[in-house]
Design a protein around this motif. Structure first.
Motif, PDB file in Angstrom:
ATOM      1  N   VAL A 159       0.864  -1.186   0.000  1.00  0.00           N
ATOM      2  CA  VAL A 159       0.000   0.000   0.000  1.00  0.00           C
ATOM      3  C   VAL A 159       0.895   1.230   0.000  1.00  0.00           C
ATOM      4  CG1 VAL A 159      -1.607   1.351   1.385  1.00  0.00           C
ATOM      5  CG2 VAL A 159      -1.941  -1.117   1.135  1.00  0.00           C
ATOM      6  N   THR A 160       0.756   2.057  -1.025  1.00  0.00           N
ATOM      7  CA  THR A 160       1.649   3.213  -1.183  1.00  0.00           C
ATOM      8  C   THR A 160       0.912   4.539  -1.152  1.00  0.00           C
ATOM      9  OG1 THR A 160       1.480   3.044  -3.594  1.00  0.00           O
ATOM     10  CG2 THR A 160       3.295   1.855  -2.537  1.00  0.00           C
ATOM     11  N   ASN A 161      -0.360   4.528  -0.779  1.00  0.00           N
ATOM     12  CA  ASN A 161      -1.147   5.770  -0.800  1.00  0.00           C
ATOM     13  C   ASN A 161      -1.888   5.999   0.506  1.00  0.00           C
ATOM     14  OD1 ASN A 161      -2.797   3.569  -1.258  1.00  0.00           O
ATOM     15  ND2 ASN A 161      -4.218   4.683  -2.574  1.00  0.00           N
ATOM     16  N   ALA A 162      -1.207   5.712   1.625  1.00  0.00           N
ATOM     17  CA  ALA A 162      -1.818   5.902   2.934  1.00  0.00           C
ATOM     18  C   ALA A 162      -1.041   6.954   3.726  1.00  0.00           C
ATOM     19  CB  ALA A 162      -1.844   4.577   3.704  1.00  0.00           C
ATOM     20  N   THR A 163      -1.638   7.419   4.810  1.00  0.00           N
ATOM     21  CA  THR A 163      -0.936   8.272   5.759  1.00  0.00           C
ATOM     22  C   THR A 163      -0.945   7.573   7.115  1.00  0.00           C
ATOM     23  OG1 THR A 163      -2.946   9.513   6.336  1.00  0.00           O
ATOM     24  CG2 THR A 163      -1.573  10.391   4.561  1.00  0.00           C
ATOM     25  N   VAL A 164       0.192   7.648   7.813  1.00  0.00           N
ATOM     26  CA  VAL A 164       0.349   6.931   9.077  1.00  0.00           C
ATOM     27  C   VAL A 164       0.850   7.897  10.142  1.00  0.00           C
ATOM     28  CG1 VAL A 164       1.541   5.062  10.285  1.00  0.00           C
ATOM     29  CG2 VAL A 164       0.853   4.762   7.891  1.00  0.00           C
ATOM     30  N   THR A 165       0.150   7.976  11.258  1.00  0.00           N
ATOM     31  CA  THR A 165       0.587   8.781  12.392  1.00  0.00           C
ATOM     32  C   THR A 165       0.433   7.982  13.682  1.00  0.00           C
ATOM     33  OG1 THR A 165      -1.603   9.785  12.675  1.00  0.00           O
ATOM     34  CG2 THR A 165      -0.006  10.986  11.322  1.00  0.00           C
ATOM     35  N   VAL A 166       1.325   8.239  14.630  1.00  0.00           N
ATOM     36  CA  VAL A 166       1.250   7.647  15.960  1.00  0.00           C
ATOM     37  C   VAL A 166       1.306   8.789  16.965  1.00  0.00           C
ATOM     38  CG1 VAL A 166       2.434   6.208  17.665  1.00  0.00           C
ATOM     39  CG2 VAL A 166       2.256   5.441  15.292  1.00  0.00           C
ATOM     40  N   THR A 167       0.430   8.749  17.964  1.00  0.00           N
ATOM     41  CA  THR A 167       0.353   9.802  18.975  1.00  0.00           C
ATOM     42  C   THR A 167       0.593   9.221  20.357  1.00  0.00           C
ATOM     43  OG1 THR A 167      -1.275  11.022  17.646  1.00  0.00           O
ATOM     44  CG2 THR A 167      -1.097  11.603  19.983  1.00  0.00           C
ATOM     45  N   ASN A 168       1.478   9.879  21.119  1.00  0.00           N
ATOM     46  CA  ASN A 168       1.672   9.522  22.517  1.00  0.00           C
ATOM     47  C   ASN A 168       0.557  10.201  23.309  1.00  0.00           C
ATOM     48  OD1 ASN A 168       2.456   9.514  25.292  1.00  0.00           O
ATOM     49  ND2 ASN A 168       4.590   9.209  24.714  1.00  0.00           N
ATOM     50  N   GLU A 169      -0.373   9.408  23.824  1.00  0.00           N
ATOM     51  CA  GLU A 169      -1.531   9.974  24.504  1.00  0.00           C
ATOM     52  C   GLU A 169      -1.167  10.620  25.834  1.00  0.00           C
ATOM     53  OE1 GLU A 169      -4.345  10.282  23.145  1.00  0.00           O
ATOM     54  OE2 GLU A 169      -4.050   8.994  21.388  1.00  0.00           O
ATOM     55  N   ASN A 170      -0.016  10.285  26.400  1.00  0.00           N
ATOM     56  CA  ASN A 170       0.404  10.874  27.670  1.00  0.00           C
ATOM     57  C   ASN A 170       1.071  12.232  27.494  1.00  0.00           C
ATOM     58  OD1 ASN A 170       0.635   7.695  27.995  1.00  0.00           O
ATOM     59  ND2 ASN A 170       0.213   8.536  30.024  1.00  0.00           N
TER      60      ASN A 170
END
Length: 281
Positions: free
Chosen positions: A70-81
């Motif tokens: 898959v080459t057309n996605a966006t990925v983010t990760v958030t530290n909830e703390n």
């Protein structure tokens, strides 16, 4: 007369062996689903800044397609703390990478993937792990006293529920061996686990031999992932066994909040891990 009977028997055999019906089996298929490989692993002694999320789509069992990235996605990760947001870079090959991720033990992280106008999310904690204390090889630790095995030892924290994933990989093998290990009945003790290969009389190199190199990794994982991994390992180990239970569809912790019926495959996991490389003597 005997010649006639013999000829008749031969003719019947030819007819019986040549009457083969061709049966076309229709294999059910389904629409491709998103496959999420989001294991953010922090090796002891490193910063853990470099991380990769891999995205692909599922393919039918008999499909010959080898590239479903898959080459057309966006990925983010958030530290909830802390509120820190980490935007992963699209490498245009199915990999989404970052070089400034900050792993913090015990903090909760959320994953968000946007793909084909649908939003996929998951939440998980960063789990710690005890260091590997030592490695030992022997002939008595496994099932076969004539075959070399290797064991790792570590201390399980007292008064805590801990779950471990162990990965054994001999250099040169195609795939690694995975084991899940809950501390339910051994809490607070020194723990150990061994790795042994079965003897093959037709191939003396199938079992471990002096000079073989094996990599052993010990991961701390959540209770939910341990349950997921144990089912996955059980299904993999029973593949091809006609007497095993029918495998069910495994659901990870990733959900599609836009279209709940379009369930993704895979898991979002954050683990600290320790690793040793051992050469058999």
């Amino acid at each position: 007369m005997q010649q006639y009977i013999k000829s008749a028997i031969i003719l019947v055999c030819i007819i019986l062996t040549s009457c083969e019906d061709v049966i076309d089996v229709t294999v059910p298929t389904s629409a491709p689903r998103l496959v999420i490989e989001a294991s953010l692993d922090w090796q002891k002694g490193t910063t853990g800044n470099n991380q990769t999320v891999k995205l692909s789509t599922s393919t039918p069992y008999f499909e010959n397609t080898t590239n479903s990235a898959v080459t057309n996605a966006t990925v983010t990760v958030t530290n909830e703390n802390t509120g820190n947001v980490y935007n992963f870079v699209n490498e245009n090959n199915g990999n989404y990478t970052i070089n400034n991720f900050q792993p913090i033990i015990g903090n909760t992280y959320s994953l968000e993937i946007i793909y084909n106008n649908e939003i996929y999310t998951a939440t998980e904690k960063m789990i710690s792990v005890s260091p590997i204390k030592r490695v030992e090889q022997s002939l008595e630790g496994g099932f076969d006293d004539d075959v070399l095995d290797v064991s790792i030892f570590w201390d399980d924290p007292v008064d805590e529920e801990n779950y471990y994933l162990l990965v054994f990989y001999e250099q040169g093998d195609i795939v690694a061996t995975f084991e899940d290990f809950p501390d339910e009945f051994v809490n607070g003790n020194e723990l150990d686990e061994f790795f042994e290969k079965e003897r093959d009389d037709d191939d003396e190199f199938e079992e471990f031999n002096p000079g073989d190199v094996v990599e052993i990794s010990l991961y701390g994982v959540s209770k939910q992932f341990d349950y997921y991994a144990s089912l996955l390992i059980e299904q993999y180990d029973s593949a091809g066994d006609p007497f095993s239970t029918i495998p069910g569809k495994l659901k990870g912790n990733c959900v599609n909040i836009t279209n709940p019926d379009n369930v993704p495959f895979g898991y979002f996991r954050l683990s600290e891990f320790d690793k040793v490389v051992y050469t058999f003597q």
